[in-house]
Design an enzyme around this catalytic site. Structure first.
Site, PDB file in Angstrom:
ATOM      1  N   GLY A 244       0.821  -1.217   0.000  1.00 10.31           N
ATOM      2  CA  GLY A 244       0.000   0.000   0.000  1.00 10.31           C
ATOM      3  C   GLY A 244       0.849   1.258   0.000  1.00 10.31           C
ATOM      4  O   GLY A 244       0.459   2.289   0.552  1.00 10.31           O
TER       5      GLY A 244
ATOM      6  N   GLY B 261      -0.514   4.784  -1.016  1.00  9.51           N
ATOM      7  CA  GLY B 261      -1.583   5.436  -0.256  1.00  9.51           C
ATOM      8  C   GLY B 261      -1.111   6.652   0.512  1.00  9.51           C
ATOM      9  O   GLY B 261       0.064   7.028   0.462  1.00  9.51           O
ATOM     10  N   GLN B 262      -2.058   7.243   1.233  1.00 12.43           N
ATOM     11  CA  GLN B 262      -1.787   8.489   1.962  1.00 12.43           C
ATOM     12  C   GLN B 262      -0.659   8.305   2.991  1.00 12.43           C
ATOM     13  O   GLN B 262       0.201   9.172   3.150  1.00 12.43           O
ATOM     14  CB  GLN B 262      -3.081   8.921   2.670  1.00 12.43           C
ATOM     15  CG  GLN B 262      -3.036  10.299   3.276  1.00 12.43           C
ATOM     16  CD  GLN B 262      -4.175  10.530   4.274  1.00 12.43           C
ATOM     17  OE1 GLN B 262      -4.989   9.633   4.528  1.00 12.43           O
ATOM     18  NE2 GLN B 262      -4.227  11.713   4.837  1.00 12.43           N
TER      19      GLN B 262
ATOM     20  N   ASP C  17       2.600  -1.566  -4.538  1.00 12.05           N
ATOM     21  CA  ASP C  17       1.167  -1.261  -4.570  1.00 12.05           C
ATOM     22  C   ASP C  17       0.598  -1.992  -5.775  1.00 12.05           C
ATOM     23  O   ASP C  17       1.348  -2.497  -6.611  1.00 12.05           O
ATOM     24  CB  ASP C  17       0.917   0.262  -4.662  1.00 12.05           C
ATOM     25  CG  ASP C  17      -0.384   0.629  -3.940  1.00 12.05           C
ATOM     26  OD1 ASP C  17      -1.414  -0.023  -4.204  1.00 12.05           O
ATOM     27  OD2 ASP C  17      -0.362   1.546  -3.095  1.00 12.05           O
ATOM     28  N   ARG C  18      -0.734  -2.009  -5.842  1.00 10.19           N
ATOM     29  CA  ARG C  18      -1.392  -2.743  -6.919  1.00 10.19           C
ATOM     30  C   ARG C  18      -0.923  -2.217  -8.279  1.00 10.19           C
ATOM     31  O   ARG C  18      -0.666  -2.962  -9.189  1.00 10.19           O
ATOM     32  CB  ARG C  18      -2.903  -2.559  -6.785  1.00 10.19           C
ATOM     33  CG  ARG C  18      -3.723  -3.772  -7.053  1.00 10.19           C
ATOM     34  CD  ARG C  18      -5.082  -3.653  -6.411  1.00 10.19           C
ATOM     35  NE  ARG C  18      -5.629  -2.311  -6.560  1.00 10.19           N
ATOM     36  CZ  ARG C  18      -6.340  -1.886  -7.593  1.00 10.19           C
ATOM     37  NH1 ARG C  18      -6.564  -2.689  -8.607  1.00 10.19           N
ATOM     38  NH2 ARG C  18      -6.805  -0.662  -7.623  1.00 10.19           N
TER      39      ARG C  18
ATOM     40  N   ASP D 291      -0.431  -7.059  -5.674  1.00 11.39           N
ATOM     41  CA  ASP D 291      -1.823  -7.104  -5.255  1.00 11.39           C
ATOM     42  C   ASP D 291      -1.867  -8.111  -4.100  1.00 11.39           C
ATOM     43  O   ASP D 291      -1.647  -9.308  -4.307  1.00 11.39           O
ATOM     44  CB  ASP D 291      -2.671  -7.578  -6.452  1.00 11.39           C
ATOM     45  CG  ASP D 291      -4.127  -7.756  -6.082  1.00 11.39           C
ATOM     46  OD1 ASP D 291      -4.469  -7.672  -4.891  1.00 11.39           O
ATOM     47  OD2 ASP D 291      -4.923  -7.995  -7.009  1.00 11.39           O
TER      48      ASP D 291
ATOM     49  N   TYR E   6     -14.552  -2.184   7.128  1.00 16.95           N
ATOM     50  CA  TYR E   6     -13.167  -1.773   7.384  1.00 16.95           C
ATOM     51  C   TYR E   6     -12.783  -2.099   8.827  1.00 16.95           C
ATOM     52  O   TYR E   6     -11.737  -2.713   9.096  1.00 16.95           O
ATOM     53  CB  TYR E   6     -13.055  -0.270   7.107  1.00 16.95           C
ATOM     54  CG  TYR E   6     -11.735   0.372   7.473  1.00 16.95           C
ATOM     55  CD1 TYR E   6     -10.580   0.112   6.758  1.00 16.95           C
ATOM     56  CD2 TYR E   6     -11.660   1.266   8.541  1.00 16.95           C
ATOM     57  CE1 TYR E   6      -9.388   0.723   7.088  1.00 16.95           C
ATOM     58  CE2 TYR E   6     -10.475   1.889   8.875  1.00 16.95           C
ATOM     59  CZ  TYR E   6      -9.343   1.616   8.149  1.00 16.95           C
ATOM     60  OH  TYR E   6      -8.163   2.213   8.479  1.00 16.95           O
TER      61      TYR E   6
ATOM     62  N   LYS F  37     -10.117  -4.831  10.312  1.00 15.69           N
ATOM     63  CA  LYS F  37      -8.967  -4.384  11.119  1.00 15.69           C
ATOM     64  C   LYS F  37      -8.913  -5.162  12.431  1.00 15.69           C
ATOM     65  O   LYS F  37      -7.839  -5.535  12.897  1.00 15.69           O
ATOM     66  CB  LYS F  37      -9.026  -2.875  11.380  1.00 15.69           C
ATOM     67  CG  LYS F  37      -8.677  -2.018  10.163  1.00 15.69           C
ATOM     68  CD  LYS F  37      -7.230  -2.212   9.718  1.00 15.69           C
ATOM     69  CE  LYS F  37      -6.870  -1.373   8.509  1.00 15.69           C
ATOM     70  NZ  LYS F  37      -5.535  -1.692   7.964  1.00 15.69           N
TER      71      LYS F  37
HETATM   72  N1  SER Z   1      -9.043   7.375   8.525  1.00 15.97           N
HETATM   73  C1  SER Z   1      -9.712   6.112   8.506  1.00 15.97           C
HETATM   74  C2  SER Z   1     -11.028   6.208   7.845  1.00 15.97           C
HETATM   75  O1  SER Z   1     -11.610   7.264   7.897  1.00 15.97           O
HETATM   76  C3  SER Z   1      -9.897   5.577   9.896  1.00 15.97           C
HETATM   77  O2  SER Z   1      -8.784   4.837  10.239  1.00 15.97           O
HETATM   78  O3  SER Z   1     -11.492   5.250   7.332  1.00 15.97           O
END
Ligand code: SER
Length: 318
Positions: free
Chosen positions: A7, A10-11, A31-32, A46, A135, A139
């Site tokens: 990843g 990502g941010q 990353d993918r 991936d 999500y 987690k």
């Molecule tokens: N920043 C994330 C979200 O908003 C939470 O871990 O999904």
């Protein structure tokens, strides 16, 4: 030491890779899709493809894997099935492939989203985990799976539960993004309509603190750790507090509130503040930024970026 990051586009990933490299580490970002202009060490991966993972780990033989690849909470609710695949199957694949390849340590990014409604305020590490999003569910499962791999197979598994992270980079479909957009859109357009109520309060953190936390938990002596995954906290302003902080920093900006029922429900299910005492005790975690320090630094970074974009690529360099 060689570190592989999933990843990495990502941010969080992009900044983590930069930080680890600044520290002189050998990093394999994955990353993918390999982003345009990426260096030759960047590899396509991936995490839902077990064969691809096995092959890459065999080739690269990293000592440590930072597993960041995930679909965030708001985007995750648009397609829970795909979210399960990336977050759940992906994390299982990473742990199992790491075990088989003899990777020493896996560092995992968990989230405030592991918690659900009616937790104590502030919320300690061992509060009940009853998430309402796919999500959050994945987690929680990732945390438990990692702990299982540690006690069953001796894999060194550790991680942090991130608050909503705020940075200049475009986020990837999180529910905490309203905070970030107050800054990004405030500087870019002078206006933003937040998708939450003004009194919404969740734990937040400025990205440089989040990246430092990842590096620090990744390097903490195992003998000091009393758990696998730790709450980390910085500040917990209301959305209105953030809007006022942005308004103080920018001369002309208008921030309004227009709550979106789906995202508001997710926000209402999350803790208002985290208790991070074990992280402070076990690996000396301490945030450096409060809301005002973040506003000052982030606004000037965003203004500099805007200026660069307006001047165009040629002038921006010089
Ligand atoms: N920043 C994330 C979200 O908003 C939470 O871990 O999904």
């Amino acid at each position: 030491m060689k570190t592989l990051v999933t990843g990495a586009g990502g941010q969080v990933g992009a900044e983590l890779v930069r930080k680890l490299r600044q520290r002189g580490e050998t990093v394999v970002p994955t990353d993918r899709v390999v982003p345009e202009g990426a260096d030759e060490n960047y590899r396509a991966l991936d995490v839902t493809n077990r064969g691809e993972l096995d092959e890459l780990l065999a080739q690269e033989q990293p000592d440590v894997v930072y597993h960041l690849a995930a679909v965030l909470s708001a985007r995750g609710e648009e397609n829970p099935q795909a979210t399960y695949e990336v977050n759940q199957t992906g994390t299982y694949n990473v742990l199992e492939a790491c075990r088989q390849a003899g990777v020493r340590r896996v560092v995992f990014t968990s989230s405030i989203a592991v918690f659900g409604p009616r937790v104590p305020d502030p919320t300690p590490d061992d509060a009940p985990l009853s998430p309402t999003t796919m999500y959050g569910v994945t987690k929680v499962a990732g945390e438990l799976l990692g702990a299982y791999y540690e006690h069953r197979y001796g894999l060194d598994f550790r991680g942090v539960r991130f608050p909503g992270l705020i940075s200049a980079a475009e986020p990837g479909g999180g529910t905490s993004d309203y905070a970030l957009y107050m800054y990004v859109e405030g500087v870019r357009r002078g206006a933003y309509e937040a998708f939450c109520r003004p009194e919404t309060r969740i734990p937040l953190m400025y990205m440089p603190d989040g990246i430092r936390a990842l590096v620090e938990i990744g390097q903490a002596p195992k003998s000091r750790l009393t758990r696998c995954v730790y709450n980390i906290a910085a500040f917990s302003p209301t959305a209105a507090d953030i809007a006022q902080s942005v308004e103080r920093a920018l001369s002309r900006v208008s921030i309004a509130f227009s709550p979106d029922p789906h995202r508001q429900a997710i926000l209402d299910s999350w803790p208002r503040a985290l208790d991070d005492a074990p992280a402070r005790r076990d690996w000396d975690w301490a945030p450096a930024y409060d809301l005002e320090a973040m506003t000052e630094e982030l606004v000037s970074e965003l203004r500099a970026r805007e200026g660069d974009e307006r001047r165009g690529p040629r002038e921006a360099g010089g």
